[in-house]
Design an enzyme around this catalytic site. Structure first.
Site, PDB file in Angstrom:
ATOM      1  NE  ARG A 288      -3.036  -0.149   3.114  1.00  0.00           N
ATOM      2  CZ  ARG A 288      -4.240  -0.680   2.900  1.00  0.00           C
ATOM      3  NH1 ARG A 288      -5.145  -0.001   2.239  1.00  0.00           N
ATOM      4  NH2 ARG A 288      -4.534  -1.879   3.358  1.00  0.00           N
ATOM      5  NE  ARG A 324      -8.473  -0.088   0.335  1.00  0.00           N
ATOM      6  CZ  ARG A 324      -8.594   0.949   1.138  1.00  0.00           C
ATOM      7  NH1 ARG A 324      -9.091   2.069   0.699  1.00  0.00           N
ATOM      8  NH2 ARG A 324      -8.201   0.867   2.388  1.00  0.00           N
ATOM      9  CB  CYS A 355     -28.505  -4.651  -8.141  1.00  0.00           C
ATOM     10  SG  CYS A 355     -28.746  -4.204  -9.858  1.00  0.00           S
ATOM     11  CD  GLU A 356     -24.847  -6.718  -3.733  1.00  0.00           C
ATOM     12  OE1 GLU A 356     -25.118  -6.639  -2.509  1.00  0.00           O
ATOM     13  OE2 GLU A 356     -24.820  -7.778  -4.361  1.00  0.00           O
ATOM     14  CE1 TYR A 384      -3.560  -5.387  -0.922  1.00  0.00           C
ATOM     15  CE2 TYR A 384      -3.112  -3.235   0.015  1.00  0.00           C
ATOM     16  CZ  TYR A 384      -2.764  -4.549  -0.167  1.00  0.00           C
ATOM     17  OH  TYR A 384      -1.618  -5.034   0.393  1.00  0.00           O
TER      18      TYR A 384
HETATM   19  C1  LIG Z   1      -0.531  -7.978   2.048  1.00  0.00           C
HETATM   20  C2  LIG Z   1       0.826  -8.307   2.510  1.00  0.00           C
HETATM   21  C3  LIG Z   1       1.843  -7.335   2.493  1.00  0.00           C
HETATM   22  C4  LIG Z   1       1.601  -5.903   2.095  1.00  0.00           C
HETATM   23  O1  LIG Z   1       0.797  -5.219   2.976  1.00  0.00           O
HETATM   24  P1  LIG Z   1       0.615  -3.620   2.822  1.00  0.00           P
HETATM   25  O2  LIG Z   1      -0.282  -3.256   3.918  1.00  0.00           O
HETATM   26  O3  LIG Z   1       0.016  -3.385   1.482  1.00  0.00           O
HETATM   27  O4  LIG Z   1       1.961  -3.013   2.954  1.00  0.00           O
HETATM   28  C5  LIG Z   1       3.108  -7.719   2.859  1.00  0.00           C
HETATM   29  N1  LIG Z   1       3.375  -8.988   3.255  1.00  0.00           N
HETATM   30  C6  LIG Z   1       2.429  -9.938   3.294  1.00  0.00           C
HETATM   31  C7  LIG Z   1       2.784 -11.296   3.739  1.00  0.00           C
HETATM   32  C8  LIG Z   1       1.123  -9.635   2.922  1.00  0.00           C
HETATM   33  O5  LIG Z   1       0.178 -10.584   2.993  1.00  0.00           O
END
Ligand SMILES: *Cc1c(COP(=O)(O)O)cnc(C)c1O
Length: 427
Positions: A288, A324, A355-356, A384
C-alpha cells in the site's frame, strides 16, 4: 507526497489534466503516477540504507505489469502470494530470485513452479506446508529456501479485516511454537532454513505495533541465527498511508498528503537501531505505501438523484471497480476533476450502478454540487483497487493508464464484452 495536484482548479496527474485523460481513455479510469511509485519505493531504499536490506513490493496491492516493471527497473524484490503473481513478475521483467512467496494455501503446483523459478524464499505458514515443500523439493533433488511466518501475537490496532498478527487470525505459527518447529524442519530433507518472517497487518499508522513485534522477536531471531544459520529477517509490510487529506476541502495547494502519520524514515528511525545488531539481511514488504497514493480512479457522473432529503450522485464506477468502501468501510477522498471552486458544498452520497446497497463511495459527505456529465476522482485508489476488481453485474473492468510527466501510456485496455465471456460455453 504524491503527484496528483490541483492547478488553477483543475486536477492533474503529474503534468496532464485528468479531464483530458478521461476524454481520451474513457471512464471509469485508473490513473497511476509513475513518479509517485518510484519515489515511494526509493523512500524505503533510503530509509534502510544503513542495513543489509531488500525492499520486496507486495504485488497483491497492484499487480499491473507496468507497475511491476517500474519497480523491477529500480531493482526491487517482490512479495508474491500466488503462482499467478510470480508469473506476472517474470512477465514484467522482475527477478524471481528476489521474490518471497507468502500465503497460507500454496498448492503443490505453485510450490513446484516457485522452486523451478528459483525464488528467494517461501514464507511458510504451517507444518503441513513445510512437509509438502520438503517433499516437492526432494523430488526435484534440491532444498527449498524457507522462512517460517511467525505470529507474534501483537495487536496492530487496525481494521479487523486487515489485522493478521494475533492468535485470532489464520496467519503464521504461534510465537511459542517456532523454535521447536525450526528443530523439526531442520531434519526435513528438502528444507533450507534461510530466514524468519512476520507481517502483522495492513494500513498501520503508528510505529509502535511494529516496534512491539520486532522487540518481541529479537531473542528468537538471534537464537534461530545461532542454531540454524538463518540469513534474513523479513519484517513484512503494513505501513499505512493518508487517505484523508486537506485536498478535498477545497484548498488548492499543489500536491498535498504530507501529513503522513508514518513514513519509511520514521519507521526506520525506530526499527533500524533494533535490527542493526542482528547481522542479518532485513526484508520489508510494503504494498500500500508504494502504490496507494500513486493511483486514482476517475469516474463520470451519470445522474443526480434526490430522494427526500438525500442527494445521490450516481457515477459510472462501482464496487466492482473499487471495493474498499464496501469491504473495509474505507474512506477515499473525492475530488472534482474540473472547476467547482466557490460553490456551496452539499451533503452527498456518491454511489455506483450496482444492485447492492453496499455499492457506495461515500455517505453524507459535503461535496461540490456535481451535475450529470461532471468528472470526479476517487483518490488514493492505487492499492487494492484494480487488483480487487471484478466483473460483478457483468461490468467490463476499467482501463488503467500510467502517467509519467507529460506522457501517458495505456497499461491495460478497457475490457470488452468479449472479454466478459472469454472461456465460457454452453451445450
Ligand atoms: C498484504 C501483505 C503485504 C503488504 O501489505 P501492505 O499493507 O500493502 O503493505 C506484505 N506482506 C504480506 C505477507 C502480505 O500478505
Amino acid at each position: 507526497m504524491h503527484y496528483f495536484r490541483i492547478i488553477d482548479e483543475e486536477l492533474y496527474a503529474e503534468d496532464i489534466r485528468v479531464s483530458e485523460l478521461v476524454e481520451e481513455f474513457g471512464s471509469p479510469l485508473y490513473i497511476y503516477s509513475r513518479r509517485t511509485v518510484e519515489e515511494h519505493w526509493l523512500k524505503w531504499e533510503q530509509a534502510l540504507a544503513d542495513l543489509d536490506h531488500r525492499v520486496c513490493f507486495a504485488v497483491k496491492a497492484n499487480s499491473n505489469l507496468a507497475v511491476i516493471n517500474t519497480l523491477a527497473g529500480l531493482g526491487s524484490g517482490f512479495d508474491v502470494v500466488s503462482a499467478g503473481e510470480l508469473f506476472r513478475v517474470k512477465k514484467a521483467g522482475g527477478d524471481s530470485s528476489l521474490c518471497t512467496f507468502a500465503g497460507v494455501g500454496k498448492t503443490a503446483e505453485e510450490i513446484e513452479q516457485a522452486i523451478s523459478d528459483g525464488i528467494y524464499s517461501f514464507n511458510v505458514e504451517s507444518v503441513a506446508e513445510l512437509e509438502l515443500i520438503s517433499s516437492v523439493a526432494t523430488g526435484k533433488g534440491v532444498r527449498a529456501p524457507v522462512s517460517v511466518r511467525v505470529n507474534p501475537n501483537v495487536d496492530a490496532e487496525t481494521h479487523g479485516k486487515i489485522t493478521t498478527g494475533t492468535y485470532e487470525n489464520k496467519f503464521g505459527i504461534a510465537f511459542e511454537e517456532v523454535a521447536a518447529l525450526y528443530e523439526r524442519a531442520s531434519r526435513m530433507p528438502g528444507i533450507w532454513l534461510r530466514g524468519v518472517q512476520i507481517h502483522i497487518g495492513s494500513q498501520i499508522t503508528a510505529v509502535r505495533p511494529f516496534e512491539d513485534a520486532v522487540r518481541k522477536m529479537l531473542p528468537l531471531v538471534t537464537e534461530l541465527k545461532a542454531r540454524h544459520g538463518i540469513e534474513f529477517f523479513d519484517i513484512g509490510g503494513g505501513v499505512g498511508i493518508v487517505y484523508q487529506s486537506a485536498m478535498a476541502s477545497g484548498t488548492s495547494e499543489w500536491w498535498l498528503g504530507e501529513d503522513k502519520p508514518l513514513t519509511p524514515a520514521s519507521y526506520a528511525g525506530a526499527l533500524v537501531p533494533l535490527l542493526r545488531g542482528l547481522g542479518l539481511k532485513i526484508i520489508v514488504e510494503p504494498g500500500r505505501f508504494i502504490v496507494g497514493n500513486a493511483g486514482i480512479l476517475a469516474a463520470k457522473v451519470l445522474y443526480v438523484k434526490k430522494t427526500g432529503k438525500k442527494r445521490f450522485v450516481v457515477v459510472d464506477a462501482a464496487m466492482n471497480d473499487l471495493i474498499r468502501p464496501a469491504f473495509y468501510d474505507s474512506y477515499h477522498e473525492i475530488m472534482s476533476v474540473g472547476k467547482k471552486a466557490g460553490q456551496e458544498l452539499l451533503p452527498t452520497d456518491v454511489v455506483g450502478p450496482i444492485c447492492e446497497s453496499g455499492d457506495f463511495f461515500c455517505k453524507n459527505r459535503p461535496l461540490p454540487p456535481f451535475e450529470s456529465g461532471d468528472c470526479l476522482a476517487l483518490m488514493s485508489a492505487g492499492a487494492y483497487g484494480f487488483t480487487m476488481s471484478s466483473n460483478y453485474n457483468s461490468r467490463p473492468r476499467a482501463a488503467e493508464v500510467m502517467v509519467s510527466g507529460k506522457t501517458v501510456k495505456l497499461v491495460r485496455r478497457r475490457e470488452s464484452f468479449d472479454d466478459l465471456i472469454r472461456g465460457e460455453s454452453f451445450d
